[in-house]
Design an enzyme around this catalytic site. Structure first.
Site, PDB file in Angstrom:
ATOM      1  N   ASP A  87       0.884  -1.220   0.121  1.00 33.89           N
ATOM      2  CA  ASP A  87       0.051  -0.012  -0.031  1.00 33.89           C
ATOM      3  C   ASP A  87       0.853   1.350   0.014  1.00 33.89           C
ATOM      4  O   ASP A  87       2.219   0.990   0.415  1.00 33.89           O
ATOM      5  CB  ASP A  87      -1.089  -0.013   1.205  1.00 33.89           C
ATOM      6  CG  ASP A  87      -2.010   0.891   1.102  1.00 33.89           C
ATOM      7  OD1 ASP A  87      -2.058   2.003   0.217  1.00 33.89           O
ATOM      8  OD2 ASP A  87      -3.195   0.767   1.621  1.00 33.89           O
TER       9      ASP A  87
HETATM   10  C1  BGC Z   1      -5.226   3.478  -0.027  1.00 31.50           C
HETATM   11  C2  BGC Z   1      -5.048   2.716  -1.158  1.00 31.50           C
HETATM   12  C3  BGC Z   1      -5.073   3.187  -2.314  1.00 31.50           C
HETATM   13  C4  BGC Z   1      -3.578   3.843  -2.226  1.00 31.50           C
HETATM   14  C5  BGC Z   1      -3.252   4.929  -3.514  1.00 31.50           C
HETATM   15  C6  BGC Z   1      -3.891   4.262   0.066  1.00 31.50           C
HETATM   16  O1  BGC Z   1      -3.970   5.191   1.137  1.00 31.50           O
HETATM   17  O2  BGC Z   1      -5.182   2.519   1.255  1.00 31.50           O
HETATM   18  O3  BGC Z   1      -6.440   1.718  -0.862  1.00 31.50           O
HETATM   19  O4  BGC Z   1      -5.101   2.455  -3.516  1.00 31.50           O
HETATM   20  O5  BGC Z   1      -3.701   4.626  -1.098  1.00 31.50           O
HETATM   21  O6  BGC Z   1      -4.022   5.997  -3.427  1.00 31.50           O
END
Ligand code: BGC
Length: 742
Positions: A227
């Site tokens: 993530d």
């Molecule tokens: C989120 C993800 C997301 C990523 C990119 C993170 O903060 O948990 O679900 O895909 O950011 O934006």
């Protein structure tokens, strides 16, 4: 197209290391000298959010905003979701996006989860089935899905720091299972590791999660990315299974070089990770094509899914559908400024945003009162709303949560509407009891505060850009509601099984409720709920008959008839109840479902296929899912609490799940187990130790050694006790050799 091994052989160590981290927020590194492009990844999940900036502002390119995942699941229409995901895939292609960061399949331990709107369901089977359809749809268009967030990311509070303490069975049955179902059916190209730790180790550097479960147990062969900014220890992450750190640019490449030099990381490991990144780039390149989008058709698809996801929670005294002859008051700013999506990384720019007020005005004349601004109701707004209501035949009042109440990044403070909204509902319902309340929330809320005053309620979720039009179709009966709750609406937050443990202490959240979440908890405990899992009304009436089970094919068939006046769809749900099990199980679990569309008077025979996990559960001491022989009740109905037909079936399993009582277990344990009972019973008979004996009841609680010690006190010689000990030991040795040590 390039060959991964050939390219890999041409790369320097530095180039391979560079591949292991993004170039920026939304691109991977390419390799210019070898004509390998920098592919694009972007959020997800309910549409394409392509932005050059990392900031969650409105700079994203417009694209079709579909209903959020909670709503998608409430449609219970997997084929429609597959179509929607294919449309999202097309939009990705047209915008040059190779991987969409979704769907998310985390669980819903509590209605307070800040991202519940972005996840499908409290039930792992429904989540897995919908996610599987989604992945299939998007990948059918040559765009990779990214199943996220693996694993144990069930809360937003301290999500970067919290350690989710989850026992193995709970982890596997509830929180891994949605991922596992997708991997069994439609493996995604990529997966995303979570921010949090699970059982003490950060998800993106956990060999337990990434290697033991994801690679070894589930056989995932695609790319694992982190993530965004989830990587704590870069070397540990790559050593333990992570392929790609996101986002870039990389700042810790030197750490990998050092780890390679001192042997903490092998070159084979580096090749493996870089090879996976190259494989993904190749997949994206191979499937890249020029697509032109039929935007109006996508908008209509978004509208259809919104229609199918809206849940008619109640409809007393035939409030709905509305008729064009009634004087109608529409109240609530959401009718004009739609609450159509949630806050955070999934926040998109719609192409064409419908709103309820215009959609209704398109059909009939209305009196509109804004009612509130965000969470506040001014005295003027209250007066105008009450006046509009009192002069109308029917009132439609739109309410719900705002981004300040429900969003990625934090969990909800409670399960209630804003106090001013509650006051507005009460005042408007006083002025006119013919009121339909429309709830725009991404997750369950408490409705008990207004249940007595409000005869009709529609759970409209965060319905995407077609939500306004979809709602109008349902209100006026042009569409028959067919959504079903993908999560229970408990009576009150206090009834939720995580009430005492969510969101945990500073460091740790303990999943102490275990496998008993959602309806698994409420139904097992026989607790009253406001609206059960799977519930949803419609304007027609469906009946079920002829339930039968076909052992060989493992199929359940039944007939369904639309006996009401309107064309529509019902979702038939199959729950399975295990009569007895070695380990405690929920009273029933959803194992199959189908949405069936019928015209009035139509009858159809339907067959549901059961998968390998239908009767199984995760047996901790075996370390895998297993079926246990015994009787199971098939429960077919329209919600977890509206079972219409039942039938018992018997399953014969090769696996004996029962733990063999040990030589230190009690007399009662031995007598309760059909394998040890005859051995012990024979000895008790020999000693004439029977239920009438004054010590019999107490002796049931004796461990076997205590029973043997007790024999001389029953008036026998010591050699009789020795004989019993030998017989039990011999019998037990024989059994244990046949049960692989369990
Ligand atoms: C989120 C993800 C997301 C990523 C990119 C993170 O903060 O948990 O679900 O895909 O950011 O934006």
């Amino acid at each position: 197209m390039f060959d991964v091994a050939t390219i890999l052989a041409q790369l320097s160590i530095d180039e391979k290391i560079r591949l292991l981290c993004g170039k920026d927020a939304w691109h991977l590194h390419g390799i210019e000298r070898l004509d390998i492009p920098a592919i694009t990844l972007t959020d997800g999940p309910h549409g394409v959010r392509l932005s050059e900036s990392q900031a969650l502002d409105d700079s994203a390119q417009p694209a079709t905003v579909f209903p959020v995942e909670a709503a998608m699941a409430a449609s219970w229409n997997a084929p429609l979701l597959e179509q929607v995901a294919a449309a999202i895939g097309d939009e990705c292609q047209s915008m040059g996006v190779g991987v969409l960061l979704g769907p998310g399949v985390n669980g819903k331990r509590t209605p307070l989860g800040g991202r519940n709107f972005e996840y499908f369901s409290e039930d792992p089977f429904l989540s897995g089935a919908m996610a599987s359809a989604f992945v299939r749809g998007i990948q059918s268009q040559g765009v990779g899905a990214c199943l996220k967030h693996f694993a144990g990311n069930e809360q937003e509070t301290r999500r970067f720091l919290i350690n989710a303490q989850i026992d193995e069975r709970t982890l596997q049955e509830l929180y891994i299972e949605p991922f596992a179902k997708v991997l069994r059916e439609n493996p995604p190209w990529t997966m995303m590791g979570a921010y949090n730790a699970v059982n003490g180790v950060h998800a993106c550097q956990s060999s337990e999660l990434l290697q033991r479960i994801l690679r070894d147990q589930l056989g995932f062969d695609g790319l694992i990315m982190s993530d965004w900014v989830a990587v704590k220890d870069k070397v540990e992450s790559h050593a333990n299974g992570l392929d790609l750190e996101m986002p870039g640019p990389a700042e810790r490449d030197a750490q990998l070089l050092a780890a390679l030099a001192d042997g903490r990381l092998s070159e084979a490991n580096l090749d493996n990770r870089a090879g996976r990144v190259l494989t993904l780039i190749k997949q994206v390149m191979e499937q890249d094509r020029t697509v032109s989008i039929e935007w109006p058709a996508h908008h209509e698809l978004a509208t259809q899914l919104a229609v199918e996801s809206m849940v008619l929670l109640k409809n007393e005294s035939q409030q709905l559908p509305l008729s064009a002859h009634q004087r109608l008051a529409v109240i609530g700013d959401f009718a004009r400024n739609p609450r159509f999506q949630g806050g955070g990384s999934s926040h998109m720019q719609p192409r064409q945003l419908s709103n309820t007020l215009s959609a209704i005005e398109h059909r009939v004349g209305v009196v509109f009162a804004e009612g509130y601004t965000e969470t506040r109701v001014s005295p003027q707004q209250l007066d105008a709303a009450v006046k509009a209501a009192s002069e109308a035949d029917r009132v439609v009042l739109l309410t719900g949560t705002t981004d300040s109440m429900e969003s990625e990044g934090f969990d909800r403070a409670d399960m209630q509407l804003a106090p001013d909204h509650l006051m507005l509902i009460s005042a408007v319902a006083d002025a006119n009891p013919n009121i339909t309340l429309v709830l725009h929330t991404g997750s369950a809320i408490e409705t008990r505060q207004f249940e007595r005053q409000v005869p009709a309620i529609i759970q409209a979720w965060l319905p995407g850009e077609g939500g306004g039009e979809a709602l109008a179709r349902i209100l006026f009966g042009e569409a028959n509601p067919s959504g079903k709750l993908s999560e229970t609406f408990p009576l009150r937050l206090e009834n939720n099984p995580t009430f005492e443990t969510f969101p945990g202490t500073k460091d740790t959240v303990d999943y102490r409720e275990g496998i008993f979440t959602g309806y698994r908890y409420y139904d097992t405990k026989l607790l009253p709920v406001q609206y059960p899992f799977g519930h949803g009304l419609n304007y027609s009436q469906f009946t079920l008959a002829d339930l039968s089970y076909h052992d060989e094919q493992r199929q359940v068939s039944f007939s369904i008839t639309n006996q009401g006046p309107a064309e529509g769809a019902e979702v038939v749900q199959l729950y399975i109840h295990d009569e007895t099990s070695t380990y405690h199980r929920p009273v029933h679990e959803l194992k199959a479902f189908q949405k069936i569309h019928l015209v009035p008077g139509e009858k159809r025979t339907v067959t549901l296929a059961l998968d390998d996990h239908a009767f199984a559960y995760f047996v901790p001491h075996l370390g895998r899912f297993a079926e246990e022989s015994g009787r199971f009740e098939l429960r077919l109905g329209f919600s977890s609490r509206d079972i219409r037909l039942t039938s018992w079936v018997t399953i014969d399993s090769d696996t004996d799940v029962r733990l063999l009582p040990t030589l230190d277990d009690t007399v009662k344990d031995w007598l309760a187990d059909s394998r040890t009972a005859p051995i012990l019973q024979q000895e008790l008979d020999r000693l004439q130790f029977e239920p009438g004996h004054p010590m019999y009841g107490i002796a049931l609680g004796f461990p076997i050694p205590q029973l043997i010690q007790f024999i001389p006190q029953m008036g026998y010689e010591q050699n009789e006790a020795d004989k019993t000990r030998k017989t039990l030991e011999r019998g037990w040795q024989h059994l244990i050799s046949r049960t692989q040590g369990f």
